[in-house]
Design a protein around this motif. Structure first.
Motif, PDB file in Angstrom:
ATOM      1  N   SER A 200       0.830  -1.203   0.000  1.00  0.00           N
ATOM      2  CA  SER A 200       0.000   0.000   0.000  1.00  0.00           C
ATOM      3  C   SER A 200       0.865   1.253   0.000  1.00  0.00           C
ATOM      4  O   SER A 200       2.033   1.237   0.391  1.00  0.00           O
ATOM      5  N   TYR A 201       0.244   2.347  -0.474  1.00  0.00           N
ATOM      6  CA  TYR A 201       0.881   3.669  -0.508  1.00  0.00           C
ATOM      7  C   TYR A 201      -0.135   4.656   0.039  1.00  0.00           C
ATOM      8  O   TYR A 201      -1.244   4.794  -0.511  1.00  0.00           O
ATOM      9  N   ASP A 202       0.218   5.318   1.128  1.00  0.00           N
ATOM     10  CA  ASP A 202      -0.670   6.298   1.750  1.00  0.00           C
ATOM     11  C   ASP A 202      -0.067   7.676   1.607  1.00  0.00           C
ATOM     12  O   ASP A 202       0.786   8.102   2.398  1.00  0.00           O
ATOM     13  N   GLY A 203      -0.507   8.392   0.562  1.00  0.00           N
ATOM     14  CA  GLY A 203      -0.102   9.766   0.332  1.00  0.00           C
ATOM     15  C   GLY A 203      -1.322  10.649   0.432  1.00  0.00           C
ATOM     16  O   GLY A 203      -1.921  10.800   1.501  1.00  0.00           O
ATOM     17  N   ASP A 204      -1.723  11.234  -0.709  1.00  0.00           N
ATOM     18  CA  ASP A 204      -2.969  12.010  -0.717  1.00  0.00           C
ATOM     19  C   ASP A 204      -4.172  11.097  -0.518  1.00  0.00           C
ATOM     20  O   ASP A 204      -5.201  11.513   0.019  1.00  0.00           O
ATOM     21  N   ASN A 205      -4.058   9.842  -0.975  1.00  0.00           N
ATOM     22  CA  ASN A 205      -5.113   8.853  -0.799  1.00  0.00           C
ATOM     23  C   ASN A 205      -4.483   7.550  -0.324  1.00  0.00           C
ATOM     24  O   ASN A 205      -3.273   7.335  -0.446  1.00  0.00           O
ATOM     25  N   HIS A 206      -5.321   6.672   0.216  1.00  0.00           N
ATOM     26  CA  HIS A 206      -4.865   5.318   0.525  1.00  0.00           C
ATOM     27  C   HIS A 206      -5.035   4.471  -0.725  1.00  0.00           C
ATOM     28  O   HIS A 206      -6.122   4.386  -1.296  1.00  0.00           O
TER      29      HIS A 206
END
Length: 276
Positions: A84-90
């Motif tokens: 997973s990548y949690d930046g502006d969105n999950h």
């Protein structure tokens, strides 16, 4: 979702590792974390990267210079449960069959030096249960040090031989309809094994089953053409040896495709999963 998220609090406070490793020459390179997100290289401070190994399962968590979190949950057999990548969105790998759109390679696991090395590339979706939802691409590699964690409950997970091949899984989700509860066990591949028991709770004992029985093992396959789960017809035997907050037991069955009649023989099945 029941993957490694029970370790997240531990990861946040875990002791940070040094950037070098000692030991044999095959694992003498410094730790690193390379990440490209939507075609742009991201800086992940190696001092921010933390990893925990709990028996056969590993969780890795890093933070980019922009404050985005990148994580990987996988096992020592090379199965990716979730990236997973949690930046502006999950954003996360496709929940039903992550291998279809994300490549994960466990290059090396050095249990002497306690390091793990991985290559990865593929898609992470805003809605991990919808293959048509917006997605980003993520690729890279890492070699990092991990700490061992002794869980309060040991031996969690599900194992079986599918047509003679080893299959390792862990509960991804669970659901109930007032009559039955079902724990959905996955490992990033196309197949899902379901542990099914009465809504009122599992009971110890041995049960012969088919599709109509409340106590059973279900088996399904993700169809990449229709993008639906194909529920196989099942016939087999299961035994619950523990039935409380943990369900534990053994199983074997034959799963038959509902239209083309192809079969999957499932043997040597064991499970120990958290009941809902």
């Amino acid at each position: 979702m029941k993957f490694f998220k029970f370790l997240s609090a531990l990861l946040v406070t875990a002791t940070l590792f040094s950037c070098s490793s000692d030991g044999d020459s095959s694992d003498s390179t410094a730790n690193y974390f390379n990440l490209t997100y939507n075609g742009t290289a991201k800086t992940v401070n190696i001092a921010s990267v933390q990893a925990v190994k709990s028996e056969d399962y590993i969780e890795v968590l890093g933070v980019t210079s922009e404050g985005a979190y990148v994580s990987f949950d996988f096992n020592t057999h090379g199965n990716l449960y979730e990236a997973s990548y949690d930046g502006d969105n999950h954003e996360a790998t496709f929940a039903h069959y992550s291998n279809s759109s994300f490549t994960f390679e466990l290059v090396d696991l050095n249990t002497t030096n306690k390091t793990v090395r991985v290559n990865f590339s593929g898609k992470v979706y805003e809605n991990e249960y919808d293959h048509t939802s917006a997605f980003s691409t993520m690729s890279g590699s890492f070699k990092i040090s991990y700490m061992d964690y002794n869980p309060p409950v040991t031996g969690m997970g599900t194992y079986a031989k599918l047509n003679g091949a080893d299959w390792y899984g862990m509960t991804k989700s669970g659901s109930g309809d007032g009559t039955i509860m079902e724990l959905s066990v996955q490992n990033g591949g196309e197949y899902t094994i379901g542990i099914v028991y009465p809504y009122s709770g599992a009971e110890t004992g041995t049960f012969a089953f088919d599709n109509s029985d409340v106590n059973r093992i279900s088996f399904s396959k993700y169809d990449t053409t229709t993008h639906e789960m194909i529920e196989y017809n099942v016939a087999g035997t299961m035994t619950y040896t523990t039935a409380s907050s943990i369900v534990q037991g053994t199983f074997s069955l034959t799963a038959t495709h509902p239209t083309n009649g192809s079969t999957v023989t499932i043997t040597n099945g064991t499970f120990k999963e958290g009941a809902l």
